[in-house]
Design an enzyme around this catalytic site. Structure first.
Site, PDB file in Angstrom:
ATOM      1  CE1 TYR A 139      -2.915   3.004   1.353  1.00  0.00           C
ATOM      2  CE2 TYR A 139      -2.014   3.228   3.037  1.00  0.00           C
ATOM      3  CZ  TYR A 139      -2.983   4.019   2.239  1.00  0.00           C
ATOM      4  OH  TYR A 139      -3.413   5.023   2.679  1.00  0.00           O
ATOM      5  CE  LYS A 150      -1.927   6.995  -1.571  1.00  0.00           C
ATOM      6  NZ  LYS A 150      -3.357   7.490  -2.322  1.00  0.00           N
TER       7      LYS A 150
END
Length: 535
Positions: free
Chosen positions: A273, A277
């Site tokens: 994640y 990002k």
């Protein structure tokens, strides 16, 4: 009067009285003189057109609500919604946004005209950030490009161990597609990327608000410069495509999860994640050209602090499964550094910071990239052992009820620094709670096997949670928020009251005990396991 305010609607079809939107909008008594204006948040918002992705997500809804409640003279807000067509997008808008309890204040303000007002401002658009031109029909793409002043990218996949192909698609390629679209927007004043403070990966100590350069690699920041290697984002995308072809179809989901974690940790990030990002931030900076960009990095976003009412939230946020399992007596310990910090920020404070940063940089329109970390770990740290005490006090005052209506008594949560100790505790605890010892002594072997299966499943679930959260429950970084503090200093007193985001002012005892857990029990658990006396 701006064009949006004088728009005339005929919501009831032909032959029905027309309603002017300006007649629906209550007067807003904000000072207009520059000496009282501060940043000029309301002045900036007035009449502006927005394009918001991830529009049905938790944070985007709080943002939409705040904009419409604070500045009903806003222009159109185009909402990118993942749907097969415009009718499906409209259906999702009505079901997931207009009907949400979050919008109660607006519903009360406009009464019977609520839907008319909302649909005069919110334009659902079927599309997908993962597709070229965002999957938009050309007509609507041209309309948005002509009308939009601010783009807010709130679309993200936030699963820590997501498949690498899925995460890189939305978190890295998504911002690239959106920035390509932004360059077609003639009057665009700002591109605002909602990121996360944890893009800082495995950095330690006080972490400053600094933008990534293309190919930055956290694992190499403290190494010998001669041996450094860079992160090749195009290479990562190619690796994903090649791997998908190489993996057996039956293994692809598992292999893609493993690949994401492997690549993240190689380069210095804790999971797929935050790695994808961070790459999304790099892509935006690399592509932005003359477009002003704000990168907003909130830490763990939790329930609203005050607005539009305290405690609203959707879904289980990061710490919430642990809070709920503990309250129900299903988890009496966890793998966590007792003296570590849980960096939490309420959703409405994140939204207020978003609007302040948006106005500040949307007005001066300098072709810069500005980073804001909306976080509490430096100015107002919430210590894990203190959180454990607050949870204990809350659940002993307002306990959950078991299936027979009796209060569930919970002990003070034990905090473990090693997985071995935590695993031993889990097994002993789950055996005691599920009566495995008695089942083993029983002459009925099936009962014994059934209980043992239940116990092992419960232990594995808790260990899975602990493994996923370990990089955060033992996190050594603390997020500096000087840029946000500087932004607050620029605000007028009126703006501070309406758009304040001083995380240093949060009383954690009050927020956790009286706001967050009651909100969790009401909005996520829907009151289940709560007696009328303990709600």
């Amino acid at each position: 009067m701006d064009a949006a305010s004088s728009l005339v609607l005929s919501p009831n079809g032909k032959g029905q009285p027309e309603i002017a939107v300006k007649d629906l909008i209550p007067p807003y008594g904000e000072p207009t003189s520059s000496s009282q204006d501060g940043i000029g948040i309301v002045r900036f918002l007035r009449g502006k057109g927005f394009f918001i992705t991830g529009a049905t997500g938790f944070l985007a809804k709080v943002l939409i609500e705040k904009i419409l409640r604070t500045m009903p003279d806003i222009g159109k807000i185009y909402l990118l919604i993942k749907a097969k067509n415009k009718d499906a997008a409209m259906s999702r808008l009505k079901t997931e946004i207009l009907n949400a309890e979050l919008f109660t204040s607006l519903r009360q303000t406009y009464g019977k005209s609520y839907h008319t007002f909302m649909l005069s401002k919110l334009v659902p658009v079927a599309g997908d950030v993962c597709k070229s031109n965002l999957g938009l029909e050309q007509e609507i793409a041209d309309l948005i490009a002509d009308d939009v002043d601010v783009i807010v990218n709130s679309a993200a996949n936030t699963t820590f161990d997501e498949r690498y192909d899925v995460a890189i698609d939305i978190n890295t390629r998504g911002p690239s597609n959106l920035m390509s679209f932004a360059k077609k927007c003639e009057k665009l004043k700002l591109f605002l990327q909602v990121s996360t403070a944890y893009v800082n990966g495995q950095r330690q100590g006080r972490i400053m608000e600094r933008a990534f350069g293309m190919g930055d690699c956290i694992a190499e920041e403290n190494s010998n410069p001669a041996s450094r290697f860079t992160l090749d984002i195009e290479g990562e995308v190619k690796l994903v495509l090649d791997s998908k072809e190489a993996f057996h179809p039956d293994e692809i989901a598992t292999k893609m999860r493993e690949l994401g974690l492997e690549r993240a940790r190689k380069y210095g990030w804790q999971d797929t994640y935050v790695f994808t990002k961070a790459m999304g931030e790099m892509v935006i900076d690399n592509m932005r050209g003359e477009i002003p960009v704000v990168i907003l990095r909130p830490s763990v976003i939790e329930s609203t602090y005050k607005e539009p009412f305290p405690g609203w939230m959707e879904g289980n946020r990061m710490m919430d499964p642990i809070v709920l399992y503990y309250g129900k007596g299903q988890l009496t310990g966890f793998l966590v550094d007792p003296n570590g910090v849980l960096d939490v920020v309420p959703a409405d404070m994140v939204v207020n910071a978003t609007l302040a940063a948006m106005a500040r940089h949307g007005m001066d329109q300098k072709p810069e990239i500005n980073v804001y970390q909306i976080a509490s770990s430096v100015v107002n740290p919430l210590i894990f052992k203190d959180l454990a005490t607050l949870l204990y006090e809350h659940y002993n005052t307002s306990p959950y009820m078991d299936s027979n209506g009796f209060p569930i008594t919970v002990p003070l949560m034990k905090l473990f620094s090693s997985m071995d100790e935590f695993s031993d505790h889990l097994w002993k605890d789950v055996v005691q709670r599920n009566g495995l010892t008695a089942a083993v002594a029983s002459s009925d072997g099936k009962l014994s096997q059934k209980h043992e299966f239940i116990c092992r499943k419960s232990v594995e679930q808790a260990k899975y949670l602990a493994n996923i959260y370990e990089p955060y429950t033992f996190y050594g970084g603390r997020f500096d928020n000087s840029n946000g503090e500087g932004l607050m200093e620029m605000m007028s007193e009126v703006e501070k009251r309406k758009f304040g985001f001083d995380v240093g002012s949060i009383d954690w005892r009050d927020y956790i005990t009286n706001v967050h857990i009651p909100g969790l029990r009401r909005h996520v658990m829907k009151g289940r396991g709560t007696s009328s006396s303990s709600s």
